[in-house]
Design a protein around this motif. Structure first.
Motif, short mmCIF file in Angstrom:
data_model
loop_
_atom_site.label_atom_id
_atom_site.label_comp_id
_atom_site.label_asym_id
_atom_site.label_seq_id
_atom_site.Cartn_x
_atom_site.Cartn_y
_atom_site.Cartn_z
N ASP A 1 -52.66 97.92 -34.92
CA ASP A 1 -52.23 96.81 -35.77
C ASP A 1 -52.80 96.96 -37.18
OD1 ASP A 1 -51.12 94.13 -36.26
OD2 ASP A 1 -53.24 93.55 -36.42
N PRO A 2 -51.91 96.94 -38.18
CA PRO A 2 -50.47 96.87 -38.06
C PRO A 2 -49.87 98.25 -37.80
CG PRO A 2 -51.07 96.92 -40.35
CD PRO A 2 -52.37 96.88 -39.59
N VAL A 3 -48.66 98.26 -37.27
CA VAL A 3 -47.89 99.50 -37.18
C VAL A 3 -46.99 99.53 -38.42
CG1 VAL A 3 -46.15 100.79 -35.91
CG2 VAL A 3 -47.93 99.55 -34.67
N LYS A 4 -47.20 100.55 -39.25
CA LYS A 4 -46.43 100.65 -40.49
C LYS A 4 -45.40 101.77 -40.40
CE LYS A 4 -50.14 98.84 -43.42
NZ LYS A 4 -51.02 99.10 -44.60
N VAL A 5 -44.31 101.57 -41.10
CA VAL A 5 -43.26 102.58 -41.20
C VAL A 5 -43.22 103.07 -42.64
CG1 VAL A 5 -40.77 102.99 -41.13
CG2 VAL A 5 -41.87 101.68 -39.30
N ASN A 6 -43.40 104.37 -42.84
CA ASN A 6 -43.30 104.98 -44.17
C ASN A 6 -41.91 105.55 -44.36
OD1 ASN A 6 -45.99 104.43 -44.49
ND2 ASN A 6 -46.67 106.56 -44.52
N ALA A 7 -41.23 105.14 -45.41
CA ALA A 7 -39.87 105.62 -45.65
C ALA A 7 -39.74 106.18 -47.06
CB ALA A 7 -38.86 104.49 -45.45
N VAL A 8 -38.99 107.25 -47.17
CA VAL A 8 -38.56 107.80 -48.44
C VAL A 8 -37.05 107.60 -48.53
CG1 VAL A 8 -38.33 109.92 -49.82
CG2 VAL A 8 -40.42 109.48 -48.53
N GLU B 1 -38.59 94.22 -35.20
CA GLU B 1 -39.57 94.81 -34.30
C GLU B 1 -41.01 94.47 -34.65
OE1 GLU B 1 -38.73 96.32 -31.55
OE2 GLU B 1 -36.59 96.16 -32.00
N GLY B 2 -41.23 93.85 -35.80
CA GLY B 2 -42.58 93.47 -36.20
C GLY B 2 -43.38 94.56 -36.87
N TYR B 3 -42.71 95.61 -37.38
CA TYR B 3 -43.39 96.68 -38.10
C TYR B 3 -43.44 96.35 -39.59
CZ TYR B 3 -41.91 99.06 -33.80
OH TYR B 3 -41.67 99.40 -32.48
N GLN B 4 -44.41 96.94 -40.30
CA GLN B 4 -44.51 96.75 -41.74
C GLN B 4 -43.91 97.96 -42.44
OE1 GLN B 4 -48.22 95.59 -43.47
NE2 GLN B 4 -48.70 94.12 -41.85
N LEU B 5 -42.87 97.74 -43.23
CA LEU B 5 -42.20 98.82 -43.94
C LEU B 5 -42.90 99.11 -45.26
CD1 LEU B 5 -39.76 100.77 -44.19
CD2 LEU B 5 -38.52 98.88 -45.28
N ARG B 6 -43.10 100.40 -45.54
CA ARG B 6 -43.58 100.88 -46.83
C ARG B 6 -42.59 101.90 -47.33
NH1 ARG B 6 -46.30 97.16 -46.07
NH2 ARG B 6 -48.56 96.90 -46.18
N ALA C 1 -48.01 90.59 -34.86
CA ALA C 1 -49.19 89.76 -34.57
C ALA C 1 -48.97 88.30 -34.93
CB ALA C 1 -50.40 90.30 -35.31
N GLY C 2 -47.75 87.95 -35.33
CA GLY C 2 -47.44 86.56 -35.67
C GLY C 2 -47.78 86.17 -37.09
#
Length: 361
Positions: free
Chosen positions: A179-186, A206-211, A269-270
């Motif tokens: 926590d947190p589960v982050k997604v890295n995107a280009v 899905e509750g992921y944090q996008l970067r 995590a709400g």
């Protein structure tokens, strides 16, 4: 064309000292910045072939005996934490899960008296099989690289049909309590902005944090084009088509991402959902940088775009004198030589010879 011509910010730092490098204390540079965040590339190898990173046939990997072994990594990281004030370590690659000893390295680092925060950036392949061993070893946070949730476009970008494995890895990380589960995107191309909206929606569900990261000139082919790059402004506009965003009031400090709160959404995590944009090119954050880097072959780098690096291999494998003290001295000298900022937006910029896969994300 210079950064001024482009209307871009320049670092306004003034050297605080021109004295020789400190002989003790934390990792300081001449502008008063202190490095507390270490990025460790444990391998230059990768099992994807992303078009903006490396050629379809891959690269000439470092020879096995040229890469730090388990004991060497642990020794260097011990010096970093014990003697140099490193407080967070992120393991990267290449693809770090290609190291069979990664759990052992993390276990031994997590047992240091002043235990650092331990994170990892991965492409997610194999994460589902190893996540429980990694969390047991001491991993607490993970970023998974994922540019699209469209299977056809994923296969086109990565040259591999492995989207399902990445999605499984993300779900496994969340289930394991990271926590947190982050997604890295280009965003490789402006045509991908529509797909970015779908990726953002997936992360919110899905509750992921996008970067989302501006593409940087660190490709092996040296084909990066400043005029063709998708900018942070374009990225933010695409994100706002999906949800209303409110500027985050959490201090950014040395974090690379500028973040926004996502109205009407929560994470796994709400908490109120967040999304971030890393604008390394159009909105440099060099003035607040608190990072130092260690490559898989034992080289210290004080910036992603550094033109020079310091090899620790002669010290590690020379077997003479106080090795730990020599490592600390070289690291302080490398950090002391850090420039005010990168020159990506200036006419005299030279792309590093090493691609991102060899430097570490």
């Amino acid at each position: 064309m210079t950064a001024v011509d482009l209307g871009l910010p320049l670092p306004s730092l003034i050297p605080a000292s021109r004295a020789p490098a400190p002989v003790d204390g934390p990792l300081r540079d001449t502008f008063g910045r202190v490095a507390t965040d270490l990025r460790v590339s444990v391998t230059d190898r990768c099992n994807l072939r992303c078009t903006y990173c490396m050629p379809a046939d891959g690269l000439d990997w470092l020879p096995t005996d040229g890469v730090l072994n388990t004991e060497e990594f642990v020794r260097v990281l011990t010096v970093a934490v014990r003697d140099l004030g490193i407080r967070t370590i992120r393991f990267t690659g290449g693809e770090p899960l290609l190291r069979r000893d990664l759990e052992e390295i993390i276990t031994r680092v997590s047992r240091l008296p002043e235990r650092p925060g331990i994170a990892m950036t991965t492409n997610g392949l194999g994460l589902g099989r190893r996540v429980h061993g990694l969390t047991a070893a001491g991993l607490t946070r993970v970023n998974v690289s994922l540019d699209t949730v469209d299977p056809a476009r994923f296969a086109e970008i990565t040259r591999r049909d492995r989207l399902a494995d990445v999605l499984d890895g993300l779900a496994a990380a969340r289930a394991a309590g990271l926590d947190p589960v982050k997604v890295n995107a280009v965003v490789p191309d402006r045509s991908d902005l529509d797909g970015l909206a779908a990726l953002f929606g997936f992360c919110l569900r899905e509750g992921y944090q996008l970067r989302v990261i501006e593409q940087m000139p660190l490709d092996a082919d040296h084909r990066w084009d400043r005029t063709a790059m998708v900018t942070a402004a374009e990225i933010l506009e695409a994100l706002r088509h999906v949800a209303d965003l409110t500027p985050d009031d959490v201090p950014r400090a040395g974090a690379p991402a500028q973040t926004w709160l996502v109205d009407g959404h929560t994470d796994a995590a709400g908490r109120r959902a967040r999304v971030g944009v890393i604008a390394s090119v159009t909105r440099p954050f060099c003035g607040d940088c608190d990072r130092t880097r260690l490559t898989a072959d034992g080289a210290l780098r004080n910036c992603l775009f550094a033109e020079n690096e310091t090899s620790l291999l002669p010290v590690l494998r020379g077997g003479e004198g106080d090795v730990d003290a020599a490592i600390a001295r070289l690291w302080r000298e490398n950090t002391w030589a850090k420039r005010a900022g990168h020159s990506v937006n200036s006419g005299d910029f030279r792309q590093p010879e090493r691609p991102m896969s060899a430097i570490g994300g």
